[in-house]
Structures are given as C-alpha cells and as structure tokens.
Scaffold this motif. Structure first.
Motif, PDB file in Angstrom:
ATOM      1  N   ALA A 141      19.597  18.645  -8.004  1.00  0.00           N
ATOM      2  CA  ALA A 141      19.733  18.772  -9.458  1.00  0.00           C
ATOM      3  C   ALA A 141      19.780  20.237  -9.853  1.00  0.00           C
ATOM      4  CB  ALA A 141      18.574  18.068 -10.169  1.00  0.00           C
ATOM      5  N   LYS A 142      20.542  20.540 -10.867  1.00  0.00           N
ATOM      6  CA  LYS A 142      20.568  21.883 -11.443  1.00  0.00           C
ATOM      7  C   LYS A 142      19.813  21.874 -12.755  1.00  0.00           C
ATOM      8  CE  LYS A 142      25.117  21.080 -13.545  1.00  0.00           C
ATOM      9  NZ  LYS A 142      26.539  21.513 -13.586  1.00  0.00           N
ATOM     10  N   ALA A 143      19.166  22.990 -13.046  1.00  0.00           N
ATOM     11  CA  ALA A 143      18.347  23.087 -14.248  1.00  0.00           C
ATOM     12  C   ALA A 143      19.215  23.293 -15.478  1.00  0.00           C
ATOM     13  CB  ALA A 143      17.349  24.226 -14.110  1.00  0.00           C
ATOM     14  N   VAL A 144      18.898  22.576 -16.538  1.00  0.00           N
ATOM     15  CA  VAL A 144      19.523  22.768 -17.845  1.00  0.00           C
ATOM     16  C   VAL A 144      18.409  22.881 -18.868  1.00  0.00           C
ATOM     17  CG1 VAL A 144      21.632  21.536 -17.196  1.00  0.00           C
ATOM     18  CG2 VAL A 144      19.750  20.275 -18.258  1.00  0.00           C
ATOM     19  N   PRO A 193      12.296   9.745 -15.460  1.00  0.00           N
ATOM     20  CA  PRO A 193      11.249  10.759 -15.308  1.00  0.00           C
ATOM     21  C   PRO A 193      11.469  11.579 -14.046  1.00  0.00           C
ATOM     22  CG  PRO A 193      10.309   8.607 -15.803  1.00  0.00           C
ATOM     23  CD  PRO A 193      11.750   8.374 -15.497  1.00  0.00           C
ATOM     24  N   LYS A 194      11.061  12.838 -14.089  1.00  0.00           N
ATOM     25  CA  LYS A 194      11.126  13.698 -12.907  1.00  0.00           C
ATOM     26  C   LYS A 194       9.784  13.624 -12.197  1.00  0.00           C
ATOM     27  CE  LYS A 194      12.292  18.313 -11.260  1.00  0.00           C
ATOM     28  NZ  LYS A 194      11.151  18.337 -10.307  1.00  0.00           N
ATOM     29  N   TRP A 195       9.774  12.992 -11.040  1.00  0.00           N
ATOM     30  CA  TRP A 195       8.553  12.788 -10.273  1.00  0.00           C
ATOM     31  C   TRP A 195       8.220  14.032  -9.478  1.00  0.00           C
ATOM     32  CZ3 TRP A 195       6.237   8.431 -11.709  1.00  0.00           C
ATOM     33  CH2 TRP A 195       7.033   7.455 -12.319  1.00  0.00           C
ATOM     34  N   ALA A 228       0.673  12.138 -17.026  1.00  0.00           N
ATOM     35  CA  ALA A 228       0.584  11.312 -15.823  1.00  0.00           C
ATOM     36  C   ALA A 228       1.018  12.068 -14.579  1.00  0.00           C
ATOM     37  CB  ALA A 228       1.434  10.048 -15.990  1.00  0.00           C
ATOM     38  N   GLY A 229       1.290  13.367 -14.727  1.00  0.00           N
ATOM     39  CA  GLY A 229       1.635  14.195 -13.582  1.00  0.00           C
ATOM     40  C   GLY A 229       3.121  14.334 -13.353  1.00  0.00           C
ATOM     41  N   LEU A 230       3.938  13.958 -14.330  1.00  0.00           N
ATOM     42  CA  LEU A 230       5.380  14.075 -14.181  1.00  0.00           C
ATOM     43  C   LEU A 230       5.850  15.441 -14.642  1.00  0.00           C
ATOM     44  CD1 LEU A 230       4.778  10.981 -14.080  1.00  0.00           C
ATOM     45  CD2 LEU A 230       7.121  10.657 -14.820  1.00  0.00           C
ATOM     46  N   ASP A 231       7.046  15.812 -14.181  1.00  0.00           N
ATOM     47  CA  ASP A 231       7.477  17.199 -14.252  1.00  0.00           C
ATOM     48  C   ASP A 231       8.646  17.435 -15.196  1.00  0.00           C
ATOM     49  OD1 ASP A 231       7.139  19.821 -13.469  1.00  0.00           O
ATOM     50  OD2 ASP A 231       8.472  19.661 -11.750  1.00  0.00           O
ATOM     51  N   GLY A 232       9.081  16.413 -15.936  1.00  0.00           N
ATOM     52  CA  GLY A 232      10.217  16.571 -16.831  1.00  0.00           C
ATOM     53  C   GLY A 232      11.105  15.345 -16.794  1.00  0.00           C
ATOM     54  N   VAL A 233      12.409  15.558 -16.941  1.00  0.00           N
ATOM     55  CA  VAL A 233      13.387  14.468 -16.972  1.00  0.00           C
ATOM     56  C   VAL A 233      14.582  14.856 -16.109  1.00  0.00           C
ATOM     57  CG1 VAL A 233      15.060  13.247 -18.449  1.00  0.00           C
ATOM     58  CG2 VAL A 233      12.702  13.558 -19.229  1.00  0.00           C
ATOM     59  N   VAL A 234      15.140  13.865 -15.394  1.00  0.00           N
ATOM     60  CA  VAL A 234      16.336  14.039 -14.574  1.00  0.00           C
ATOM     61  C   VAL A 234      17.460  13.196 -15.156  1.00  0.00           C
ATOM     62  CG1 VAL A 234      17.361  13.555 -12.310  1.00  0.00           C
ATOM     63  CG2 VAL A 234      15.105  14.608 -12.461  1.00  0.00           C
ATOM     64  N   GLY A 235      18.693  13.719 -15.109  1.00  0.00           N
ATOM     65  CA  GLY A 235      19.861  12.976 -15.556  1.00  0.00           C
ATOM     66  C   GLY A 235      20.865  12.805 -14.429  1.00  0.00           C
ATOM     67  N   LYS A 236      21.456  11.600 -14.336  1.00  0.00           N
ATOM     68  CA  LYS A 236      22.506  11.315 -13.360  1.00  0.00           C
ATOM     69  C   LYS A 236      23.705  10.730 -14.093  1.00  0.00           C
ATOM     70  CE  LYS A 236      19.166  10.093  -9.746  1.00  0.00           C
ATOM     71  NZ  LYS A 236      18.606   8.985  -8.951  1.00  0.00           N
ATOM     72  N   ARG A 237      24.890  11.104 -13.659  1.00  0.00           N
ATOM     73  CA  ARG A 237      26.096  10.526 -14.236  1.00  0.00           C
ATOM     74  C   ARG A 237      26.224   9.075 -13.783  1.00  0.00           C
ATOM     75  NH1 ARG A 237      29.148  13.987 -16.996  1.00  0.00           N
ATOM     76  NH2 ARG A 237      28.883  16.225 -16.621  1.00  0.00           N
ATOM     77  N   GLU A 241      24.521  17.698  -8.292  1.00  0.00           N
ATOM     78  CA  GLU A 241      25.286  16.820  -9.170  1.00  0.00           C
ATOM     79  C   GLU A 241      24.422  16.222 -10.277  1.00  0.00           C
ATOM     80  OE1 GLU A 241      28.688  16.176  -8.967  1.00  0.00           O
ATOM     81  OE2 GLU A 241      28.595  17.880  -7.595  1.00  0.00           O
ATOM     82  N   MET A 242      23.128  16.304 -10.133  1.00  0.00           N
ATOM     83  CA  MET A 242      22.220  15.826 -11.172  1.00  0.00           C
ATOM     84  C   MET A 242      21.802  17.002 -12.061  1.00  0.00           C
ATOM     85  SD  MET A 242      19.787  13.227  -8.958  1.00  0.00           S
ATOM     86  CE  MET A 242      19.024  14.520  -7.970  1.00  0.00           C
ATOM     87  N   ILE A 243      21.126  16.699 -13.143  1.00  0.00           N
ATOM     88  CA  ILE A 243      20.550  17.738 -13.996  1.00  0.00           C
ATOM     89  C   ILE A 243      19.055  17.484 -14.129  1.00  0.00           C
ATOM     90  CG2 ILE A 243      22.662  18.186 -15.296  1.00  0.00           C
ATOM     91  CD1 ILE A 243      21.487  16.454 -17.557  1.00  0.00           C
ATOM     92  N   LYS A 244      18.292  18.555 -14.353  1.00  0.00           N
ATOM     93  CA  LYS A 244      16.854  18.421 -14.559  1.00  0.00           C
ATOM     94  C   LYS A 244      16.420  19.288 -15.721  1.00  0.00           C
ATOM     95  CE  LYS A 244      15.874  21.882 -10.964  1.00  0.00           C
ATOM     96  NZ  LYS A 244      15.210  22.144  -9.665  1.00  0.00           N
TER      97      LYS A 244
END
Length: 349
Positions: free
Chosen positions: A14-17, A34-36, A183-192, A203-206
């Motif tokens: 994933a690339k950061a946005v 969620p970003k685990w 809950a210990g999660l680190d953000g959000v991830v996106g997939k096309r 190819e993903m975004i975080k």
C-alpha cells in the motif's frame, strides 16, 4: 505442496495517502477496511502442510504453532490467504491488539515459543485470498477474492482465523478511522474493487494516524558509525510527575547528527559514567546503550500511535519548543479512548 499459488509470494503493498478517497457517482471503485497493526503474513495450506510467509518471505510457522494447528482445523484443505497476525490483550474489559506481546513471539528458544503460544495465542485476520482448491484468484478482481475469502474462513471468537470487515462507504470508513484506533488499529486501507492481486506493488492505499506531541529529550545514543548522534530518547511525565521513557527519534542527516551530539554532549548527567543499558523494548542500535542527559530540552515530534504508554514506532523530529517547560510535557497529550473491542471490529462483517 501442490497449490495453484506456491510460496514465496511477495504481498501486495500500500502507498500512503492523506485522505480516504470519494467514490465515483455511478458505482463504487474502492473497498475500505481497517488497517490491522501486526505481522503481515500469507498462509499456505495443502492438507497437513502449512507454511506462513512473511513480507520478506521468511517462514513464520515455527513461531506460531497455534496458527499452524488452527489452519489445519479451520481452513479448507487447499487455500492461500493474505492477512495479518496479531495478539489480543485484555485492557480493562475490552480487547485490543498488543504489539508488545506479538513482538515477543519471535524467539529462538522452542520452549519459549511453545509457552507463549499457550499464554499469548495469536490470531490471523484475513483480508485477501490468493487461491482456494485448485483455483488461483490472483488475476481476479478484489470483489471475487473477497467472496473466496469468506468461503474459506468461518469467523468466531473460539477460532484463530478471522476476516476483516469491509465497506464501500467512504463516510463509514472515516468513522472507522477514528473509532477503531482504541482497539489497536492503525488507520484505513483501500483496495480497488476491480483490481487484481499484484505482488510487491503498491496497488493499495493506506491512511494512517498522524499526530504530534511535545516530549522531553532525556538521552541519546551514538550513531553506529561512531560519529554523531544516532537517536534521541524521549520522555513524558505521568500524573505523579515521574518522567518515563516513551520511545525515540532517529534518521537524521550526517550534519544534523553531529549538530545534535554537540548540543547534547555538554548536558550529560555524568560525563565520566559509561553509557546505560537498555531500559525499555525500544531499540535503535544493536547494543541498546544510551547516555542520559539533563531533562531540559523540549521538542515536537510526529507520531502515529501509542501502545502501553510508549510510541508504537520511532517518531520524527519536527522542531524545538523553547517555549515549553519540560514539566508540562505529559501523557495527557496522547490519550486515545478505548471505544471498540477488537472482537467487535472483527465480527462486524
């Protein structure tokens, strides 16, 4: 193993946005989850044969025997899954991911690995599928791979294999970004939704949490080259006034390393005393030795997450804060409420 997708596999990255993207007006283009925050892992099962590949293609199976056993008991005979290994800890009456417990699982002694597998068992949180049966789904869109993942994993609190929840609603994803952090999660991830699984490509975004905090500089380490400062050690005051080490900041230029050493060298608490040994799990050098200084300087640092009263990762130096008194730098800057139990996040599929 005789699988349609064999190890080693380099996971899709994933690339950061900076923000969660909006969806097109006609139909959704993104799936959000969620970003685990654990160890990235790919699980390969072919009957009794189970392999767990890390992001760097290292086999993690020996460190997580309970995951190997659960793969045999809970997954189809032939399957390849992508996900995250984490360890759950009870904080009050809620569960959250615990990086400290997870990091201790990488240990050379088999007896300790066996003990930790029983006392701090890990879980696998699946968020993608690469194969099921004799079928590879690497070239299929994520919509298809998601259905394969759900076919392969039956979640439950008494099981070690779980599935990450997803949404196509950007507004709900923004709510998750804030609500699930406790809950210990680190953000959000996106997939096309229409995208295939592409190995070793971003190819993903975080979208990760980014904040700043004012910390007291309490010590430093010499750079591994022997010249200049390698890292600054940072402290924060508790409500009782005690100064606790919370992590460190490194990755300075050569010129900055020398400048910082010249700044901190005269502030050593005992110039004739050898460097102190490691005091916390935070490390930036092989030996962990550090030099304490008078706690007089305050600087602002960028960080993403706290865990067990320490910074989860190394932090970035932003600027000096000569306007702040060291005694004013406390934990009250950093509090994140624990508003979601880890299992509630998992069971929201």
């Amino acid at each position: 193993m005789q699988l349609p997708v064999l190890p080693p596999v380099a996971p899709m990255l994933a690339k950061a946005v900076t923000a969660i993207p909006a969806q097109p007006d006609d139909e959704p283009a993104w799936s959000f989850e969620p970003k685990w925050d654990g160890f990235r892992a790919l699980v390969f099962r072919d009957g009794d044969s189970v392999a767990i590949g890390s992001r760097g293609s290292k086999d993690l199976a020996r460190y997580f025997p309970e995951i190997v056993a659960a793969a045999r008991a809970e997954l189809p005979d032939k399957v390849v899954l992508d996900g995250e290994i984490g360890v759950s800890a009870l904080v009050g009456d809620m569960h959250r991911l615990d990086w400290d417990s997870l990091s201790q699982r990488i240990h050379p002694a088999e007896s300790r690995i066996t003990m930790l597998a029983e006392t701090t068992p890990a879980m696998f949180i699946g968020f993608d599928a690469l194969a099921l049966g004799d079928r590879s789904v690497l070239d299929e869109p994520f919509e298809v791979r998601r259905r394969v993942l759900l076919d392969a994993v039956t979640p439950g609190r008494d099981r070690l294999f779980h599935v990450s929840r997803v949404t196509t609603d950007p507004e709900l994803a923004r709510e998750w970004f804030s609500a699930f952090e406790g809950a210990g999660l680190d953000g959000v991830v996106g997939k096309r939704l229409a995208g295939p699984y592409v190995q070793n490509k971003r190819e993903m975004i975080k979208i990760k949490h980014k904040r700043t905090a004012d910390c007291v500089v309490i010590g430093y380490r010499i750079h591994k080259s022997g010249t200049g400062l390698g890292s600054m050690l940072l402290g924060l005051h508790t409500d009782d006034g005690d100064l606790h080490m919370v992590g460190g900041s490194s990755a300075f230029s050569d010129a900055k390393r020398i400048e910082l050493q010249q700044l901190l060298e005269p502030m050593r608490l005992d110039p004739d005393k050898p460097a102190m040994g490691e005091q916390t799990r935070w490390r930036s050098g092989k030996d962990g030795a550090w030099i304490p200084v008078r706690p007089e300087l305050v600087a602002e640092f960028a960080y993403d997450q706290m865990e067990n009263h320490r910074f989860r990762h190394t932090v970035k130096f932003m600027r000096w804060r000569p306007d702040r008194e060291p005694e004013s730098c406390g934990y009250d800057q950093l509090e994140v409420p624990l508003t979601y139990d880890l299992y509630d996040v998992l069971e929201g599929n």
